[in-house]
Design a protein around this motif. Structure first.
Motif, short mmCIF file in Angstrom:
data_model
loop_
_atom_site.label_atom_id
_atom_site.label_comp_id
_atom_site.label_asym_id
_atom_site.label_seq_id
_atom_site.Cartn_x
_atom_site.Cartn_y
_atom_site.Cartn_z
N LEU A 107 -7.01 51.02 40.28
CA LEU A 107 -5.59 50.77 40.54
C LEU A 107 -4.92 50.08 39.35
O LEU A 107 -3.76 50.37 39.03
CB LEU A 107 -5.42 49.92 41.80
N THR A 108 -5.64 49.20 38.68
CA THR A 108 -5.09 48.53 37.50
C THR A 108 -4.84 49.53 36.38
O THR A 108 -3.79 49.50 35.72
CB THR A 108 -6.05 47.42 37.01
N ILE A 109 -5.79 50.41 36.17
CA ILE A 109 -5.64 51.44 35.12
C ILE A 109 -4.48 52.36 35.45
O ILE A 109 -3.69 52.73 34.58
CB ILE A 109 -6.96 52.23 34.97
N MET A 110 -4.36 52.76 36.71
CA MET A 110 -3.29 53.68 37.12
C MET A 110 -1.91 53.06 36.93
O MET A 110 -0.93 53.77 36.70
CB MET A 110 -3.49 54.10 38.57
N LYS A 111 -1.82 51.74 37.01
CA LYS A 111 -0.53 51.06 36.84
C LYS A 111 -0.14 50.95 35.38
O LYS A 111 1.04 50.74 35.06
CB LYS A 111 -0.61 49.67 37.48
N ASP A 112 -1.11 51.11 34.48
CA ASP A 112 -0.86 51.03 33.04
C ASP A 112 -0.16 52.31 32.58
O ASP A 112 -0.65 53.41 32.83
CB ASP A 112 -2.18 50.85 32.30
N SER A 113 0.98 52.18 31.91
CA SER A 113 1.75 53.36 31.49
C SER A 113 1.12 54.10 30.33
O SER A 113 1.47 55.26 30.06
CB SER A 113 3.18 52.95 31.12
N ARG A 114 0.18 53.47 29.64
CA ARG A 114 -0.46 54.14 28.51
C ARG A 114 -1.43 55.21 29.01
O ARG A 114 -2.07 55.05 30.04
CB ARG A 114 -1.21 53.12 27.65
N ILE A 115 -1.55 56.28 28.25
CA ILE A 115 -2.43 57.37 28.64
C ILE A 115 -3.78 57.23 27.95
O ILE A 115 -3.86 56.85 26.78
CB ILE A 115 -1.79 58.74 28.31
N GLY A 116 -4.84 57.50 28.70
CA GLY A 116 -6.19 57.42 28.17
C GLY A 116 -6.81 58.80 28.01
O GLY A 116 -6.16 59.83 28.19
N THR A 117 -8.08 58.80 27.70
CA THR A 117 -8.79 60.06 27.44
C THR A 117 -8.80 60.96 28.66
O THR A 117 -8.51 62.16 28.57
CB THR A 117 -10.23 59.76 27.01
N TYR A 118 -9.11 60.40 29.83
CA TYR A 118 -9.17 61.21 31.04
C TYR A 118 -7.80 61.81 31.36
O TYR A 118 -7.69 62.97 31.76
CB TYR A 118 -9.65 60.37 32.22
N GLY A 119 -6.77 61.01 31.20
CA GLY A 119 -5.42 61.51 31.46
C GLY A 119 -5.02 62.61 30.50
O GLY A 119 -4.42 63.62 30.89
N ALA A 120 -5.34 62.43 29.21
CA ALA A 120 -4.99 63.43 28.21
C ALA A 120 -5.71 64.75 28.50
O ALA A 120 -5.10 65.83 28.44
CB ALA A 120 -5.36 62.93 26.81
N VAL A 121 -6.98 64.66 28.85
CA VAL A 121 -7.75 65.88 29.16
C VAL A 121 -7.18 66.56 30.40
O VAL A 121 -7.03 67.79 30.45
CB VAL A 121 -9.24 65.54 29.35
N ALA A 122 -6.83 65.76 31.42
CA ALA A 122 -6.28 66.33 32.65
C ALA A 122 -4.97 67.07 32.37
O ALA A 122 -4.73 68.16 32.92
CB ALA A 122 -6.05 65.23 33.68
N LEU A 123 -4.11 66.51 31.53
CA LEU A 123 -2.83 67.14 31.23
C LEU A 123 -3.03 68.42 30.42
O LEU A 123 -2.35 69.43 30.65
CB LEU A 123 -1.93 66.17 30.48
N ILE A 124 -3.94 68.38 29.46
CA ILE A 124 -4.23 69.59 28.69
C ILE A 124 -4.73 70.71 29.61
O ILE A 124 -4.29 71.86 29.52
CB ILE A 124 -5.28 69.30 27.59
N LEU A 125 -5.63 70.35 30.52
CA LEU A 125 -6.15 71.34 31.45
C LEU A 125 -5.07 71.83 32.41
O LEU A 125 -5.01 73.03 32.73
CB LEU A 125 -7.32 70.75 32.24
N SER A 126 -4.21 70.93 32.87
CA SER A 126 -3.15 71.33 33.78
C SER A 126 -2.22 72.36 33.14
O SER A 126 -1.95 73.41 33.72
CB SER A 126 -2.34 70.10 34.22
N PHE A 127 -1.73 72.05 31.95
CA PHE A 127 -0.84 73.00 31.28
C PHE A 127 -1.58 74.29 30.93
O PHE A 127 -1.05 75.39 31.11
CB PHE A 127 -0.26 72.37 30.01
N GLY A 128 -2.81 74.16 30.46
CA GLY A 128 -3.56 75.35 30.07
C GLY A 128 -3.87 76.26 31.25
O GLY A 128 -3.72 77.49 31.15
N LEU A 129 -4.30 75.69 32.35
CA LEU A 129 -4.65 76.50 33.52
C LEU A 129 -3.42 77.16 34.14
O LEU A 129 -3.45 78.32 34.53
CB LEU A 129 -5.37 75.64 34.56
N ARG A 130 -2.32 76.41 34.22
CA ARG A 130 -1.11 77.00 34.79
C ARG A 130 -0.54 78.11 33.90
O ARG A 130 -0.14 79.17 34.39
CB ARG A 130 -0.06 75.91 35.03
N VAL A 131 -0.53 77.87 32.59
CA VAL A 131 -0.01 78.88 31.67
C VAL A 131 -0.89 80.13 31.70
O VAL A 131 -0.38 81.26 31.77
CB VAL A 131 0.09 78.31 30.24
#
Length: 262
Positions: A107-131
């Motif tokens: 919960l502490t990590i989720m409240k942090d506005s900075r993006i980490g490795t897991y978040g970056a990978v998730a976003l890359i996969l999200s855009f890639g899979l949808r496209v």
């Protein structure tokens, strides 16, 4: 106020909450910000929010543009219209679930506005899979049908947000989701019914084959149930981030199911 007037207010409030589209001030007079009843309009709001990207997809397909280029344009417009609200939730959720050793750490990590490795990978996969999914299915439909498929996925993904919100308790007492209130049972049922019916009708008129309809519903149900269990295990409930992540995950699996089954 009549039911129609109240529902119009809920649609406007839902669009204002889920996107960057400005809504008339008259829909927010005396409004306390709670979404307990408003969530019933989430699927319809999702349709309206997705209209620009659906219209552009139909136009590009009519012009016989590259399906890959069209898919990128569609996803870009969606992110611009929503202000990447749901992508932000997915990134924060991935960081928290991936990097948190326990509930409080997650919960502490989720409240942090900075993006980490897991978040970056998730976003890359999200855009890639949808496209990639859109690129494979858009050429299979008429221009109008391509737009309908995008609208159907939008309705299903917003209905999934209400499901997740209603079926788990708030993970933190002071979060955005907790402050917005718990969805009313009647509002939840209406959102789910409208989202499912609208999506199936749109897919039907787009000429999605029966196997595609079954695969889409199955994938939609599996992902929301699976993600509910994961959120319950990791943080003990929902947050605004997990609600947004639900939209992203649902859209990915719905488009993916269509890509595999159509």
């Amino acid at each position: 106020m009549s039911f129609v007037g109240e529902f119009c207010d809920d649609v406007a409030r839902s669009i204002g909450f889920l996107s960057r589209i400005p809504m008339p001030d008259r829909h927010f007079v005396g409004y306390d910000g709670r979404l307990s009843r408003t969530v019933r309009a989430f699927p319809l709001a999702g349709l309206l929010i997705a209209l620009p990207s659906a219209a552009i997809a139909a136009a590009l397909m009519a012009l016989q543009a590259s399906s890959l280029f069209s898919a990128f344009v569609v996803v870009t417009i969606q992110a611009l219209v929503t202000g990447a609200l749901h992508e932000d939730g997915l990134g924060d959720t991935a960081d928290g679930f991936g990097g948190g050793r326990d509930r409080e750490a997650a919960l502490t990590i989720m409240k942090d506005s900075r993006i980490g490795t897991y978040g970056a990978v998730a976003l890359i996969l999200s855009f890639g899979l949808r496209v990639s999914a859109l690129a494979s299915i858009l050429p299979l439909f008429t221009p109008l049908g391509a737009g309908m498929v995008i609208l159907g996925a939008a309705a299903l993904s917003r209905a999934a947000m209400v499901w997740h919100w209603a079926h788990l308790p708030p993970a933190r007492s002071g979060g955005v989701a907790a402050a917005a209130g718990e969805p009313q049972p009647g509002a939840t049922r209406l959102a789910l019914a409208f989202g499912l019916l609208a999506a199936m009708l749109l897919f039907y008129f787009a000429k999605v084959p029966p196997l595609g309809l079954v695969a889409t519903l199955f994938a939609w149900f599996v992902v929301i149930k699976g993600f509910d269990r994961l959120a319950a295990r990791k943080i003990g409930g929902h947050t605004g981030d997990t609600i947004g992540a639900t939209q992203q995950l649902t859209e990915i699996v719905v488009l993916g199911a269509l890509a595999l089954a159509v």
